[in-house]
Design an enzyme around this catalytic site. Structure first.
Site, mmCIF file in Angstrom:
data_model
loop_
_atom_site.group_PDB
_atom_site.id
_atom_site.type_symbol
_atom_site.label_atom_id
_atom_site.label_comp_id
_atom_site.label_asym_id
_atom_site.label_seq_id
_atom_site.Cartn_x
_atom_site.Cartn_y
_atom_site.Cartn_z
ATOM 1 N N GLU A 52 5.705 -49.130 -29.328
ATOM 2 C CA GLU A 52 6.964 -48.505 -29.742
ATOM 3 C C GLU A 52 8.051 -48.909 -28.754
ATOM 4 O OE1 GLU A 52 6.725 -44.276 -30.325
ATOM 5 O OE2 GLU A 52 8.794 -43.959 -29.683
ATOM 6 N N GLU A 81 17.891 -43.273 -27.372
ATOM 7 C CA GLU A 81 17.192 -41.997 -27.472
ATOM 8 C C GLU A 81 17.679 -41.047 -26.390
ATOM 9 O OE1 GLU A 81 12.642 -40.512 -28.372
ATOM 10 O OE2 GLU A 81 12.926 -42.060 -26.843
#
Length: 387
Positions: free
Chosen positions: A138, A143
């Site tokens: 990932e 974020e």
């Protein structure tokens, strides 16, 4: 207010038609012309245990949670209703998957708190992941949670991948080097250049910007270019050339990452830095091709959950608002009118190489793969994406 995209320049591009060495060629372009044909809506329970209800395409269209605005793709959340079961939101995933490449995202706006409100409770992310989490990896490009003011860039994969951040921008700090599982390897950009505009309300106040990710077998690099900067203008996906259609007819120029300048964050296999006395090559190594593969692109906005919820009480600004994250998010829909993504466009490039009389051939192609589930963790003038 969303500012118009800058015009396209050519300084960071090389002509693919005259290139003799390997260069990047466009394989896919996603924008308002094709985005909802190329991305699926995720409707399963949030794997990160967020206080959220992900809705399908029909409901997102009907309720105005997905559509078009200011020439871009709008992906929002419900900001009209109180809730005790989770705030309605959207999570979309590309139908195609990619291994290695150059990914350029031109984003005008990202989820943040409304004017006069904090971003408490929010957990937005633009990321990519493989079908067998965590083994296929990932990459978290954008974020953060709650009142966080700068971007957090992270990798996650299975055991056996530790990295250095040699080559990252001054001020970017490698928080953890072991990329294993939920914790992952994370880089804090709060002291990096442009840290006041690479995430959240600062990003939106500056009119957004362009994120670029280069993924090779040696490193994963992430750049950020504020809207209006020369490189952002060069890379802008929302261009006079148009978008969509998988890139047909637009493969005349090739972006050159070597001209991008210093990346915001570099995740390097330090076995490539043999001879550097500051690197322990026995400890810091990662075979990226063994740990990252077949990634699909994702935009989502969740609330609370495994990160924003757990961090609630350690964030003084948020803890002062309510006893728990879910209490605040459920009772204050008005705080989330600016909690939306506005995506001008995404372009995916992959390396080309000469192949005899056949000319330049793509080394990697985007392809569709079986779906996987991640294992861890201002009002605009909108219109519907279908009648």
């Amino acid at each position: 207010m969303v500012r118009p995209a800058s015009s396209i320049a050519v300084l960071a591009f090389t002509a693919a038609s005259t290139a003799r060495a390997a260069s990047y060629g466009l394989v896919d372009a996603f924008d308002a012309s094709n985005f909802f044909d190329e991305f699926d809506f995720f409707t399963e329970p949030d794997p990160t245990h967020g206080f959220v209800q992900y809705v399908d395409g029909d409901m997102a269209n009907r309720e105005g949670l997905a559509g078009f605005a200011s020439g871009g793709v709008y992906l929002g959340v419900d900001y009209n209703r109180t809730t005790m079961t989770g705030r309605a939101s959207v999570r979309v995933t590309s139908k195609k998957a990619y291994t290695r490449g150059l990914f350029v995202a031109d984003i005008a706006h990202m989820p943040a708190g409304a004017a006069g409100s904090s971003s408490c409770g929010l957990w937005p992310a633009f990321w990519m992941f493989g079908p067998d989490w965590p083994s296929s990896g990932e990459i978290d490009i954008i974020e953060g949670v709650n009142s966080q003011a700068a971007n957090s860039v992270s990798l996650h994969t299975g055991p056996g991948c530790t990295v250095s951040n040699v080559g990252s921008a001054p001020g970017t700090r490698l928080v953890t080097a072991d990329c294993q599982n939920d914790e992952g390897c994370t880089q804090d950009t709060s002291s990096a250049p442009e840290s006041n505009s690479n995430y959240g309300t600062g990003f939106n106040a500056a009119g957004g910007g362009v994120y670029a990710v280069e993924w090779t077998d040696a490193a994963i690099k992430v750049w950020f270019f504020p809207q209006g900067s020369p490189t952002a203008s060069q890379l802008s996906s929302f261009s006079a050339e148009g978008g969509g259609g998988g890139g047909e007819g637009k493969n005349t120029t090739s972006p050159d990452p070597s001209a991008f300048g210093t990346p915001l964050a570099v995740f390097a296999n330090s076995n490539n830095n043999i001879g550097d006395d500051n690197i322990d090559n026995d400890i810091n190594s990662c075979a990226f091709d063994a740990h990252f593969a077949d990634h699909r692109l994702v935009f989502d906005t969740t609330f609370c959950g495994d990160w924003a919820g757990r961090a609630w009480h350690s964030d003084a600004a948020c803890a002062a608002l309510a006893p728990a994250c879910e209490d605040y998010v459920g009772a204050h829909p008005e705080a989330f009118s600016e909690a939306y993504w506005l995506v001008r466009g995404i372009r995916v490039y992959q390396l080309q190489s000469e192949d005899g009389d056949d000319g330049l051939q793509l080394q990697q192609q985007g392809r569709k793969v079986k779906r996987g589930i991640r294992g861890r963790r201002g009002m605009v003038d909108k219109r519907r994406w279908r009648a």
